[in-house]
Design an enzyme around this catalytic site. Structure first.
Site, PDB file in Angstrom:
ATOM      1  N   ASP A  13       0.923  -1.320   0.100  1.00 48.49           N
ATOM      2  CA  ASP A  13       0.367   0.155   0.136  1.00 48.49           C
ATOM      3  C   ASP A  13       0.951   1.242   0.050  1.00 48.49           C
ATOM      4  O   ASP A  13       0.315   2.133   0.629  1.00 48.49           O
ATOM      5  CB  ASP A  13      -1.027   0.097   1.224  1.00 48.49           C
ATOM      6  N   LYS A  16       1.812   2.054  -5.019  1.00 47.91           N
ATOM      7  CA  LYS A  16       2.447   1.596  -6.423  1.00 47.91           C
ATOM      8  C   LYS A  16       1.481   1.839  -7.420  1.00 47.91           C
ATOM      9  O   LYS A  16       1.892   2.302  -8.672  1.00 47.91           O
ATOM     10  CB  LYS A  16       2.618   0.204  -6.280  1.00 47.91           C
ATOM     11  N   GLY A  40      -4.397  -4.250  -3.655  1.00 45.51           N
ATOM     12  CA  GLY A  40      -5.555  -3.197  -4.097  1.00 45.51           C
ATOM     13  C   GLY A  40      -4.730  -1.957  -4.452  1.00 45.51           C
ATOM     14  O   GLY A  40      -4.130  -1.412  -3.581  1.00 45.51           O
ATOM     15  N   HIS A  41      -4.793  -1.504  -5.891  1.00 41.82           N
ATOM     16  CA  HIS A  41      -3.881  -0.420  -6.383  1.00 41.82           C
ATOM     17  C   HIS A  41      -4.700   0.673  -6.692  1.00 41.82           C
ATOM     18  O   HIS A  41      -5.648   0.311  -7.544  1.00 41.82           O
ATOM     19  CB  HIS A  41      -2.994  -1.105  -7.409  1.00 41.82           C
ATOM     20  N   GLN A 223       2.125  -6.181  -3.269  1.00 42.80           N
ATOM     21  CA  GLN A 223       2.461  -6.408  -1.879  1.00 42.80           C
ATOM     22  C   GLN A 223       3.724  -5.372  -1.544  1.00 42.80           C
ATOM     23  O   GLN A 223       3.757  -4.354  -2.404  1.00 42.80           O
ATOM     24  CB  GLN A 223       2.635  -7.551  -1.443  1.00 42.80           C
TER      25      GLN A 223
END
Ligand code: GDP
Ligand code: IMO
Ligand code: MG
Length: 423
Positions: A13, A16, A40-41, A223
Site C-alpha cells: 500500500d 504503487k 488493491g492498487h 504487496q
C-alpha cells in the site's frame, strides 16, 4: 532493451498503483508478476478513484498493453468483476489486456481453505485478505494447481473436481462448513466461460519479443518487500516473491534484462494484518496519521496500523531489490506534525544497538531508536516543484537520501496523478 521494475519497499500500500499510472505513458507494456486479488492498487485522476486488484495499473492508458504474468494467482470471479467495472471507462480490454496461460487459478475451495487455516491459527493468525492466495500458491508449489491454460482443455471439469476432492479432505479436517460452496462454484464457472473469451497467451514470448524490439516494459509489483515469502517477517508474509527477482520468474525475463528498479516507500510506515512492526504508534500520532492518510485497506477496508519511517527496514528492502531510484509517497500526510521521527536503529533487551533485520528479531524484542526532525507543518497543496518545498521537507528528503544512499527521484504529495513532484 531492459525491463524496469517498480515495487513496494514496506508492507504494501505504498502507492504503487498511482505511480504506475503516472509513469505508464513512458512505457509500451505494464505487467504484473506476482500476487493476486490480495492487492488493491488505487489510481486517481479527473476526479475518479479506481481500485485495481489483478489488472495492471496501465489499463487506463489506451496505448499500453497490460500483461498478467505467469507468477500471478488469478481469481476468475474477481477478474470478471474488475473488467465489468471498467466498462464505463470504454477500455478495450480485448486489445489492452493479455493473460499468461501459465498463471495459476484461484478456485472457490482455495478461499474456504484460506479461511479455515486462518481460523485454526487463533491469535497467531496472519491477517490474510482471505482471497485464497496462500492455498493457491501451496498448490502451485505442490504441483497440483490448475493454470489458466487448463480452462481451455476438455477435461478441465475433471481436473477441477479432483483438486476440490483433495481440498474437501482438508476442509473436513478443520470441520469447515461447505454451505457456501455451491453458490461460489456457480459464480466461478460463469466467470470461467467469460475468461475463455479473453486473450490467453504465452506471455513470456510477448515480453521478450517486446524487449528485443526495443519496447519499454514496466513490471508492477504487488504487496511489499517486507511481506516477501523469503525475506519478510515470516510467517506474517504473503506467499509470493514480492522482490525484483520475482519479476524475472513471474514474467520469464532473465536477470540480465532488468533495468531500473524503482522502490516506492511512504514517508512513514503502515501495515495491515498481523506481524512485527517496530515503529508502530499506539498513540494519538498514530491515529492522526491513519486519519490524515486515510489509511484503510483498499481490498478489505481494514484500518492500517501506522508508525514512523523505519530506516533499517528500508535499507534492507533496498539491498535485496537492488533499488536504483527511490520514490517517496504521501509526503503531504506528515503536514500535520510539528515533529517527525525516523527510526535509525533498534535496541535489543540486552541493550545492544542493531540496524539489521536478523532471523532472531521478533516484535517483542526490539525497541526503535529515533532521530527527531522538525516538521514543515504546512499545506503542500500549491507547491508544484521541489524548489518550492518548505525547507524542513527538503531536509527530510535529503536526510533520507544520504542515509539510504539512493536518490529520491519523486515525491508524491497527494493521491491524484497531478500531485507528483519529479526531481
Ligand atoms: P498500492 O497498493 O501500493 O497501490 O497502494 P494503495 O492504493 O493500496 O494505497 C495507497 C493509498 O494512498 C491510496 O488510497 C492512494 O490514492 C493514496 N495515495 C497515493 N499517493 C498519495 C499521496 O502522495 N498522498 C496521499 N495523501 N495519498 C496518496
Ligand atoms: P498491495 O499490492 C498490504 C497482507 C495481508 C496479510 C498478509 C498475507 O495493495 O500493496 P494474503 O492475503 O496474501 O494471504 O495476506 O499480507 N497483504 C497486504 N498488505 N497491501 C497488499 O497489497 C497486501 N496483500 C497482502 O494483510 O497481512
Ligand atoms: Mg494496496
Amino acid at each position: 532493451m531492459k525491463m524496469d521494475v517498480l515495487l513496494g519497499l514496506q508492507w504494501g500500500d505504498e502507492g504503487k498503483g498511482k505511480i504506475v499510472d503516472v509513469l505508464a505513458p513512458e512505457y509500451e507494456i505494464v505487467a504484473r508478476f506476482q500476487g493476486g486479488p490480495n492487492a488493491g492498487h488505487t489510481l486517481e485522476f479527473d476526479g475518479i478513484k479506481h481500485v485495481l486488484h489483478q489488472i495492471p495499473s496501465g489499463i487506463f492508458r489506451s496505448q499500453i498493453l497490460n500483461i498478467i504474468g505467469n507468477g500471478v494467482v488469478l481469481d476468475p470471479i474477481v477478474l470478471k468483476r474488475e473488467i465489468d467495472g471498467l466498462g464505463k471507462f470504454s477500455i478495450d480490454y480485448m486489445k489492452n489486456l493479455v493473460i499468461s496461460k501459465k498463471a495459476t487459478i484461484i478456485i472457490p475451495t482455495h478461499k474456504l481453505l484460506d479461511a479455515a487455516l486462518e481460523q485454526s491459527k487463533g491469535d497467531k493468525k496472519i491477517g490474510s485478505t482471505l482471497k485464497g492466495i496462500g492455498p493457491t500458491y501451496q498448490d502451485k508449489i505442490g504441483r497440483t494447481a490448475l493454470r489458466v491454460g487448463d480452462i481451455l482443455s476438455p477435461d478441465f471439469k475433471e481436473k477441477y473436481e479432483a483438486l476440490v476432492a483433495k481440498h474437501k479432505t482438508t476442509l473436513s479436517f478443520y470441520s469447515h462448513p461447505l454451505d457456501e460452496l455451491p453458490g461460489m462454484e456457480e459464480q466461478f464457472f460463469a466467470a470461467v466461460e467469460f475468461f475463455k473469451t479473453l486473450n490467453l497467451i504465452d506471455s513470456e514470448y510477448v515480453v521478450n519479443d517486446a524487449l528485443d524490439s526495443k519496447k519499454r516494459i514496466l513490471a508492477e509489483g504487488a504487496q511489499g518487500s517486507l511481506l516477501d515469502v523469503d525475506f519478510g517477517s515470516y510467517p506474517f508474509v504473503t506467499s509470493s516473491s514480492t522482490m525484483a527477482a520475482g519479476a524475472c520468474t513471474g514474467l520469464g525475463v532473465a536477470p540480465s534484462k532488468i533495468g531500473e528498479v524503482f522502490g516506492i516507500f511512504k514517508a512513514y510506515c503502515t501495515r495491515v494484518g498481523s506481524g512485527p512492526f517496530p515503529t508502530e504508534l499506539f498513540d494519538k500520532d498514530g491515529e492522526d496519521m491513519r486519519k490524515e492518510g486515510n489509511e484503510f485497506g483498499s481490498t478489505t477496508g481494514r484500518p492500517r496500523r501506522c508508525g514512523w519511517l523505519d530506516l533499517p527496514a528500508l535499507r534492507y528492502s533496498i539491498m535485496i531489490n537492488g533499488v536504483t531510484q527511490l520514490f517517496m509517497m504521501k509526503g503531504d500526510v506528515l503536514n500535520i506534525f510539528k515533529e517527525i521521527k525516523v527510526c535509525t536503529h533498534y535496541v535489543l533487551p540486552s541493550g545492544e544497538k542493531i540496524d539489521k533485520l536478523s532471523f532472531e528479531i521478533t516484535e517483542q524484542d526490539v525497541s526503535p531508536v529515533y532521530k527527531t526532525m522538525k516538521g514543515w507543518n504546512c499545506s503542500l497543496e500549491n507547491i508544484h516543484s521541489y524548489e518550492n518545498f518548505p525547507a524542513e521537507l527538503k531536509e527530510y528528503v535529503e536526510y533520507l537520501e544520504a542515509e539510504l544512499n539512493v536518490p529520491i527521484k519523486l515525491v508524491s504529495v497527494g493521491p491524484d496523478r497531478t500531485q507528483t513532484i519529479m526531481r
